[in-house]
Design an enzyme around this catalytic site. Structure first.
Site, mmCIF file in Angstrom:
data_model
loop_
_atom_site.group_PDB
_atom_site.id
_atom_site.type_symbol
_atom_site.label_atom_id
_atom_site.label_comp_id
_atom_site.label_asym_id
_atom_site.label_seq_id
_atom_site.Cartn_x
_atom_site.Cartn_y
_atom_site.Cartn_z
ATOM 1 N N VAL A 186 0.853 -1.189 0.000
ATOM 2 C CA VAL A 186 0.000 0.000 0.000
ATOM 3 C C VAL A 186 0.893 1.244 0.000
ATOM 4 C CG1 VAL A 186 -1.852 1.221 1.189
ATOM 5 C CG2 VAL A 186 -1.721 -1.288 1.324
ATOM 6 N N CYS A 187 0.751 2.087 -0.995
ATOM 7 C CA CYS A 187 1.584 3.291 -1.038
ATOM 8 C C CYS A 187 0.903 4.412 -1.807
ATOM 9 C CB CYS A 187 2.953 3.002 -1.654
ATOM 10 S SG CYS A 187 2.916 2.522 -3.383
ATOM 11 N N VAL A 188 1.256 5.622 -1.443
ATOM 12 C CA VAL A 188 0.818 6.837 -2.124
ATOM 13 C C VAL A 188 2.058 7.693 -2.347
ATOM 14 C CG1 VAL A 188 -0.512 8.987 -1.892
ATOM 15 C CG2 VAL A 188 -1.523 6.805 -1.173
ATOM 16 N N GLY A 196 -6.301 11.843 1.455
ATOM 17 C CA GLY A 196 -7.482 11.017 1.219
ATOM 18 C C GLY A 196 -7.332 9.939 0.164
ATOM 19 N N GLY A 198 -5.109 7.406 0.012
ATOM 20 C CA GLY A 198 -4.908 6.090 0.614
ATOM 21 C C GLY A 198 -6.223 5.477 1.063
ATOM 22 N N ASN A 225 4.578 3.016 12.109
ATOM 23 C CA ASN A 225 3.884 3.717 11.025
ATOM 24 C C ASN A 225 2.533 4.218 11.544
ATOM 25 O OD1 ASN A 225 2.676 4.649 8.696
ATOM 26 N ND2 ASN A 225 3.017 2.789 7.499
ATOM 27 N N ALA A 227 0.789 6.929 10.788
ATOM 28 C CA ALA A 227 -0.137 7.380 9.745
ATOM 29 C C ALA A 227 -0.864 6.203 9.121
ATOM 30 C CB ALA A 227 0.616 8.175 8.683
ATOM 31 N N TYR A 232 -5.833 2.691 8.489
ATOM 32 C CA TYR A 232 -6.534 1.410 8.546
ATOM 33 C C TYR A 232 -7.619 1.408 9.616
ATOM 34 C CZ TYR A 232 -2.640 0.079 5.589
ATOM 35 O OH TYR A 232 -1.718 0.028 4.569
#
Length: 268
Positions: A186-188, A196, A198, A225, A227, A232
């Site tokens: 999962v990455c942005v 928003g 993610g 992590n 953030a 989640y």
């Protein structure tokens, strides 16, 4: 927000890696995501809007897009000092290896993976991203003559376990364990985090998981992590377990938390 899972072959020993330093973030216009009733001409893509620019959320369509998503992951999960010798060659080698491994997972060549999908957030290459020149050049792909950039990505894996990760306990041994799935990678893009995207990617993956008949969805997140954990939790995941310290030391990484989402309680 980035959550890397070790789904490809082991990397070289830490001593072989170029020295990593924090990267300077490029100032780009604010990305504000909101749901839109519109759909992409290609179909199957949820659209978000940013000051009139459409952010498409969908399963990957072309191998060129898949390769761009892999390059975004390498860019997000690994940072190199500008002066590092061989950094570009190392990035390319990482991207090539993960691209091949991801294709094998998607095509069903890897044992344990029943079904895998790469979900991406992409935008047209436009003036609002021009300030992030390196992002555009590294994560760009062409589709139907249009240049687009992958700015967010994740994998949805229908499987019993992920390599080098804690295994979810649900559903139980007397139930159909093939209804278990995991989110990974999962990455942005760093320039567009905390806006928003993610959350929108995770929401898209939950919709696809429902289509697959998934009842129990898992994700691993590093214990430091914060953030990612907030993302989640906002998405409905709850704590199930955590990695022993000895195992994290053996794998050379921060400890992981295992989070669970009961898909049966997700609103339709």
């Amino acid at each position: 927000m980035a959550t890397a899972s070790r789904l490809f072959a082991p990397a070289p020993p830490p001593a072989a890696w170029p020295r990593c330093l924090p990267s300077n973030r490029v100032a780009v216009p604010r990305l504000r995501c909101r749901a839109s009733a519109a759909t992409s001409p290609a179909g199957g893509a949820a659209l978000l809007e940013r000051d009139g620019a459409a952010v498409a959320l969908r399963e990957f369509v072309t191998l060129d897009e898949l390769r761009a998503a892999v390059r975004l992951r390498v860019r997000t999960f690994y940072e190199y000092a500008v002066e590092s010798v061989g950094a570009e060659d190392q990035k390319k080698a990482l991207a090539d290896r993960e691209f091949e491994a991801l294709q094998d997972r998607i095509s069903g060549k890897m044992i344990n993976f029943q079904r895998v999908s790469c979900i991406n957030g992409t935008v047209p290459l436009s003036s609002f991203l021009m300030a992030a020149e390196e992002l555009c050049s590294m994560c760009k792909f062409v589709e139907d003559g249009e240049e687009r950039v992958v700015i967010g990505s994740l994998d949805l894996n229908q499987c019993l376990w992920l390599p080098d990760e804690m295994t979810g306990m649900r559903p139980g041994v007397n139930e159909d364990s093939q209804t278990r799935a995991y989110l990974s990678n999962v990455c942005v893009a760093k320039e567009l985090q905390n806006k928003g995207l993610g959350y929108a990617l995770v929401d898209k993956s939950k919709k696809l998981a429902r289509e697959w008949g998934i009842t129990d969805l898992y994700v691993h997140v590093a214990i430091d992590n914060i953030a990612g954990q907030k993302l989640y939790k906002k998405s409905g995941f709850v704590y199930e377990g955590e990695e022993p310290a000895w195992r994290a030391r053996f794998l050379g990484r921060p400890r992981r938390l295992l989070l669970w989402l009961d898909m049966n309680k997700e609103p339709l």
